[in-house]
Design a protein around this motif. Structure first.
Motif, PDB file in Angstrom:
ATOM      1  N   ASP A 290     -10.496  88.531  51.615  1.00  0.00           N
ATOM      2  CA  ASP A 290     -10.490  90.110  51.138  1.00  0.00           C
ATOM      3  C   ASP A 290      -9.399  90.543  52.011  1.00  0.00           C
ATOM      4  O   ASP A 290      -9.668  90.699  53.110  1.00  0.00           O
ATOM      5  CB  ASP A 290     -11.957  90.639  51.409  1.00  0.00           C
ATOM      6  N   ILE A 291      -8.357  91.260  51.609  1.00  0.00           N
ATOM      7  CA  ILE A 291      -7.373  91.737  52.221  1.00  0.00           C
ATOM      8  C   ILE A 291      -7.065  93.143  51.746  1.00  0.00           C
ATOM      9  O   ILE A 291      -7.532  93.790  50.606  1.00  0.00           O
ATOM     10  CB  ILE A 291      -6.060  90.986  52.055  1.00  0.00           C
ATOM     11  N   VAL A 292      -6.374  93.850  52.767  1.00  0.00           N
ATOM     12  CA  VAL A 292      -5.721  95.235  52.436  1.00  0.00           C
ATOM     13  C   VAL A 292      -4.463  95.376  52.394  1.00  0.00           C
ATOM     14  O   VAL A 292      -3.999  95.039  53.876  1.00  0.00           O
ATOM     15  CB  VAL A 292      -6.441  96.336  53.307  1.00  0.00           C
ATOM     16  N   LEU A 293      -3.653  95.773  51.757  1.00  0.00           N
ATOM     17  CA  LEU A 293      -2.251  95.793  51.748  1.00  0.00           C
ATOM     18  C   LEU A 293      -1.745  97.300  52.066  1.00  0.00           C
ATOM     19  O   LEU A 293      -1.960  98.262  51.328  1.00  0.00           O
ATOM     20  CB  LEU A 293      -1.861  95.470  50.453  1.00  0.00           C
ATOM     21  N   HIS A 294      -1.218  97.313  52.994  1.00  0.00           N
ATOM     22  CA  HIS A 294      -0.790  98.852  53.475  1.00  0.00           C
ATOM     23  C   HIS A 294       0.981  98.692  53.319  1.00  0.00           C
ATOM     24  O   HIS A 294       1.786  98.000  54.056  1.00  0.00           O
ATOM     25  CB  HIS A 294      -0.812  98.733  55.172  1.00  0.00           C
ATOM     26  N   ASP A 295       1.135  99.592  52.471  1.00  0.00           N
ATOM     27  CA  ASP A 295       2.508  99.836  51.855  1.00  0.00           C
ATOM     28  C   ASP A 295       3.377 100.476  53.157  1.00  0.00           C
ATOM     29  O   ASP A 295       2.926 101.369  53.492  1.00  0.00           O
ATOM     30  CB  ASP A 295       2.726 100.681  50.654  1.00  0.00           C
ATOM     31  N   ARG A 296       4.468 100.061  53.505  1.00  0.00           N
ATOM     32  CA  ARG A 296       5.053 100.513  54.613  1.00  0.00           C
ATOM     33  C   ARG A 296       6.208 101.537  54.202  1.00  0.00           C
ATOM     34  O   ARG A 296       6.702 102.099  55.213  1.00  0.00           O
ATOM     35  CB  ARG A 296       6.100  99.317  55.270  1.00  0.00           C
ATOM     36  N   ARG A 297       6.355 101.795  52.935  1.00  0.00           N
ATOM     37  CA  ARG A 297       7.282 102.973  52.395  1.00  0.00           C
ATOM     38  C   ARG A 297       6.630 103.911  52.409  1.00  0.00           C
ATOM     39  O   ARG A 297       6.939 105.116  52.863  1.00  0.00           O
ATOM     40  CB  ARG A 297       7.643 102.516  51.053  1.00  0.00           C
ATOM     41  N   ASP A 298       5.161 104.280  51.719  1.00  0.00           N
ATOM     42  CA  ASP A 298       4.372 105.467  51.499  1.00  0.00           C
ATOM     43  C   ASP A 298       3.149 105.301  52.414  1.00  0.00           C
ATOM     44  O   ASP A 298       2.446 106.383  52.076  1.00  0.00           O
ATOM     45  CB  ASP A 298       4.419 105.680  50.075  1.00  0.00           C
ATOM     46  N   GLY A 299       2.659 104.189  53.002  1.00  0.00           N
ATOM     47  CA  GLY A 299       1.511 104.368  53.624  1.00  0.00           C
ATOM     48  C   GLY A 299       0.525 104.200  52.731  1.00  0.00           C
ATOM     49  O   GLY A 299      -0.787 104.368  53.284  1.00  0.00           O
ATOM     50  N   SER A 300       0.583 104.082  51.611  1.00  0.00           N
ATOM     51  CA  SER A 300      -0.574 103.544  50.688  1.00  0.00           C
ATOM     52  C   SER A 300      -1.433 102.387  50.818  1.00  0.00           C
ATOM     53  O   SER A 300      -0.765 101.440  51.529  1.00  0.00           O
ATOM     54  CB  SER A 300      -0.469 103.856  49.137  1.00  0.00           C
ATOM     55  N   THR A 301      -2.479 102.176  50.335  1.00  0.00           N
ATOM     56  CA  THR A 301      -3.530 100.954  50.669  1.00  0.00           C
ATOM     57  C   THR A 301      -3.640 100.344  49.320  1.00  0.00           C
ATOM     58  O   THR A 301      -4.322 101.345  48.497  1.00  0.00           O
ATOM     59  CB  THR A 301      -4.310 101.368  51.601  1.00  0.00           C
ATOM     60  N   THR A 302      -3.843  99.332  49.201  1.00  0.00           N
ATOM     61  CA  THR A 302      -4.506  98.592  48.123  1.00  0.00           C
ATOM     62  C   THR A 302      -5.340  97.386  48.350  1.00  0.00           C
ATOM     63  O   THR A 302      -4.929  96.492  49.452  1.00  0.00           O
ATOM     64  CB  THR A 302      -3.311  97.940  47.216  1.00  0.00           C
ATOM     65  N   THR A 303      -6.437  97.324  47.873  1.00  0.00           N
ATOM     66  CA  THR A 303      -7.453  96.270  48.346  1.00  0.00           C
ATOM     67  C   THR A 303      -7.456  95.042  47.392  1.00  0.00           C
ATOM     68  O   THR A 303      -7.085  95.397  45.950  1.00  0.00           O
ATOM     69  CB  THR A 303      -8.858  96.840  48.332  1.00  0.00           C
TER      70      THR A 303
END
Length: 713
Positions: A290-303
């Motif tokens: 189970d992961i969370v992806l933290h976008d380094r461009r706009d700070g958005s997160t995706t599980t």
């Protein structure tokens, strides 16, 4: 079908010229196909080597596997990096270029051929074909042309007519997809090879050369600098990402032939939880993260959840669940001395290091791993022998070397989880290290409950296991106390006196002193303390245990008396060790053991284990008391632009091969003219040709004759 007027052709040898041109094309195509097949065969063999031989492993692994000579030779041939070897990439590139040139050369001619119906064929030339016929239609030429046109359209023939003086020549074709199959199959080879080139190391090497990047060859990854890092904009890469539970990472490691390179990702991967499920046998059935992806461009997160065979793609990067490792589990240990009654508690984490002192010698302790689940093979002889060790660690299988009783079972076993184990390294002052693997709980082996203490000198060796029998409390304390009193000269002397007193006849007091001296000498030899004396045996003698007694007998006893003396010494050794066992139990605050079947079984295993322990290469035993597991996921992260090309190439290859093998190109010519001397009749000359003269072609031609005309008798 559209009639077109043109001048009558003057060539008298059109069929022969066409046949000659077709033969030349076929020979050229055959030669190119032979070369392509030979090149593909070499590539397939290289791919098999790259599959069988593990790629990008440390050079020491190859030396251990193949030996110094062959490992060096295979290294020079780049067999350890087949898919990035210069000769492999050169063959791929040459195959792309040669196949592309072949496509470029033949495509215009194939396209022209697809547009022509060869309706310019002379009516006399039809007679030179193998499959030909002559017949009549009971209608005028105009009606015959209309009827033939309707029939050809209904049967899927594409045709064109040429109106000439004296008649009409119809040229028809069917199965043109055969030539399209040729272009599709060759284009597939180009696309697949291009995809392999794009997704290989070629792009990474080109970017490193253009940006001045270097491969890091050191051991401490914290020492890597910007010159060893690739930007997130790298169009193609394949690496491994290590993420412990509760932490996040945005850098993957790309393995290169001589080191590693760091690949920065455009996002951070945070591992919330690693999930592993097991079957009843202990065999793993599910790995998931189970992961969370933290976008380094706009700070958005995706599980997301990454599972085996269920990858996750984000911003053009695909994450695969590759494996799992320890993420820094907390361990509570007890360091137990083999010589003195001294235990030292120790807490540490996996991948951590510390220093310690044992028997006056300094060691570096490196905690290397924790395995909570160990699935091993166990079964009695004659029972189920179909078990398989799913973890590839058969601790009770036949090993190349062993300390004695640690490994002596060759039967296949039934799967069973035997509990946690942990591994560590002890590194001495000279920097030499041995790896140890100890199990937390005792195991039932051959009807005995034992603790397994493993050791190996190098990573290429199998673990050699020392079997330590459990005591009445199902612990290692009883055996360890016996080992400690055996190492104490005062305790050995006391045990020898007690044994001599109990074993000597009361009416022969002189025998007691002699028996006491023999028992003491036997215990001293068994304990490995004989070498401390001035009259120590020559260099190369056994350190202790049963081998030391055997060498003593061979050195001191005539050959004729050795069997009898051996039996007597073993009886004295067993009796003396039992007296030591009594003393050890008293020191533990336990009652003195009495002779029984259980005591006898313990002592039998203890004698063998104590003998093996003389060759245990460490003065201490690390015992696992408790742990707090922390898992870590290993993801394979890829950006593969060539993947789409490979998929498209695979589709084209299927279409092309199917079209070339199963689609048959046929051409049909019909010459319609007014029948001489017969009113309202049309004479028809007919011929059929095909790119492959298959057995069903005459049958097809006969059917055409039956449908189109009545053959002249």
């Amino acid at each position: 079908m559209s009639p077109e007027s043109s001048s009558r052709p003057t060539a008298r040898t059109a069929p022969r010229a066409a046949a000659r041109a077709a033969l030349d094309d076929a020979m050229e195509l055959l030669a190119s196909m032979r070369f392509a097949i030979a090149l593909l065969t070499v590539l397939c063999i290289a791919s098999v080597i790259g599959t069988v031989v593990q790629q990008r492993q440390p050079m020491t692994n190859y030396v251990n596997q193949f030996g110094p000579f062959w490992s060096e030779l295979f290294g020079k041939l780049d067999l350890y990096t087949v898919y990035s070897a210069w000769w492999f990439l050169l063959m791929l590139g040459f195959l792309v270029v040669s196949t592309s040139l072949c496509i470029a050369r033949h495509t215009p001619r194939i396209m022209r051929d697809l547009k022509t119906f060869k309706e310019t064929m002379r009516e006399q030339s039809i007679q030179s074909f193998r499959h030909k016929a002559l017949g009549y239609l009971h209608m005028n030429p105009e009606a015959a042309l209309s009827q033939v046109n309707a029939w050809l359209s209904a049967e899927g023939w594409k045709a064109r007519a040429q109106v000439r003086h004296g008649g009409v020549m119809i040229g028809a074709r069917k199965g043109s997809a055969h030539k399209i199959g040729y272009l599709a199959a060759h284009s597939a080879i180009v696309l697949i090879c291009l995809g392999g080139l794009f997704d290989g190391d070629l792009v990474v090497r080109a970017i490193m050369w253009a940006q001045g990047k270097q491969i890091y060859q050191g051991g401490d990854l914290n020492q890597m600098t910007e010159v060893n890092r690739l930007s997130p904009g790298n169009p193609s890469f394949r690496g491994n990402l290590y993420v412990p539970e509760g932490s996040r990472s945005s850098t993957a490691l790309l393995s290169m032939p001589s080191g590693v390179v760091v690949q920065d990702l455009p996002f951070d991967v945070e591992l919330k939880k690693f999930i592993v499920e097991y079957y009843a046998t202990g065999m793993p059935k599910l790995f998931a993260s189970d992961i969370v992806l933290h976008d380094r461009r706009d700070g958005s997160t995706t599980t997301a959840t990454v599972k085996v065979n269920e990858p996750v793609t984000y911003r053009g990067v695909t994450l695969y669940q590759s494996s799992f490792e320890d993420g820094g589990s907390a361990l509570k240990l007890r360091l137990r001395s083999l010589q003195a009654a001294h235990d030292t508690p120790l807490e540490g984490r996996v991948n951590g290091t510390t220093t310690l002192t044992a028997e006056g010698e300094a060691f570096g302790l490196e905690l290397t791993g924790l395995r909570v689940i160990n699935v091993e093979n166990f079964a009695d002889n004659g029972q189920d022998k179909a078990g398989t060790d799913v973890r590839k660690v058969d601790l009770v299988g036949r090993l190349e070397q062993h300390l004695g009783s640690g490994a002596n079972v060759s039967d296949k076993k039934t799967l069973r989880n035997v509990g946690p184990s942990f591994s560590y390294k002890l590194r001495d002052a000279s920097g030499q290290a041995r790896e140890y693997n100890n199990y937390m709980l005792p195991l039932d082996l051959d009807g005995h409950r034992v603790f397994l203490l493993g050791v190996r000198d190098t990573l290429a060796d199998n673990f050699r296991y020392l079997r330590v029998p459990v005591d009445s409390k199902d612990s290692i304390d009883g055996w360890l106390a016996l080992r400690r009193v055996l190492a104490d000269p005062a305790q050995r002397l006391l045990a020898a006196k007690q044994y001599a007193l109990a074993a000597s006849p009361q009416d022969k007091p002189a025998m007691q002193a002699q028996l006491e001296a023999t028992a003491l000498r036997t215990l001293t030899l068994f304990a490995g303390a004989e070498g401390l004396k001035a009259d120590a045996p020559a260099q190369g003698a056994a350190l202790g245990g049963l081998p030391a007694l055997s060498q003593f007998i061979e050195r001191e006893v005539p050959e004729a008396e050795r069997a009898r003396v051996s039996e007597v010494l073993l009886r004295i050794l067993n009796g003396s060790l039992f007296e030591l066992h009594k003393q050890a139990e008293e020191q533990l605050g336990r009652p003195r053991p009495e002779p029984s079947e259980t005591t006898q079984a313990f002592m039998t295993q203890a004698v063998l284990s104590l003998s093996d322990a003389m060759f245990y290469p460490a003065p201490i035993i690390a015992q696992l008391d408790d742990f707090q597991q922390v898992q870590a996921s290993v993801f394979q992260v890829t950006r593969a632009p060539g993947q789409t090309l490979v998929y498209l190439g695979a589709v084209l290859l299927i279409v092309g091969v199917f079209a070339m093998l199963y689609v048959k190109e046929r051409r049909l010519w019909l010459w319609l003219e007014a029948a001489p001397g017969r009113s309202e009749q049309t004479r028809v000359r007919m011929a059929l040709s095909s790119n492959r003269d298959t057995p069903d072609l005459p049958v097809e031609f006969e059917a055409l004759k039956q449908r189109l005309l009545h053959e002249e008798a």
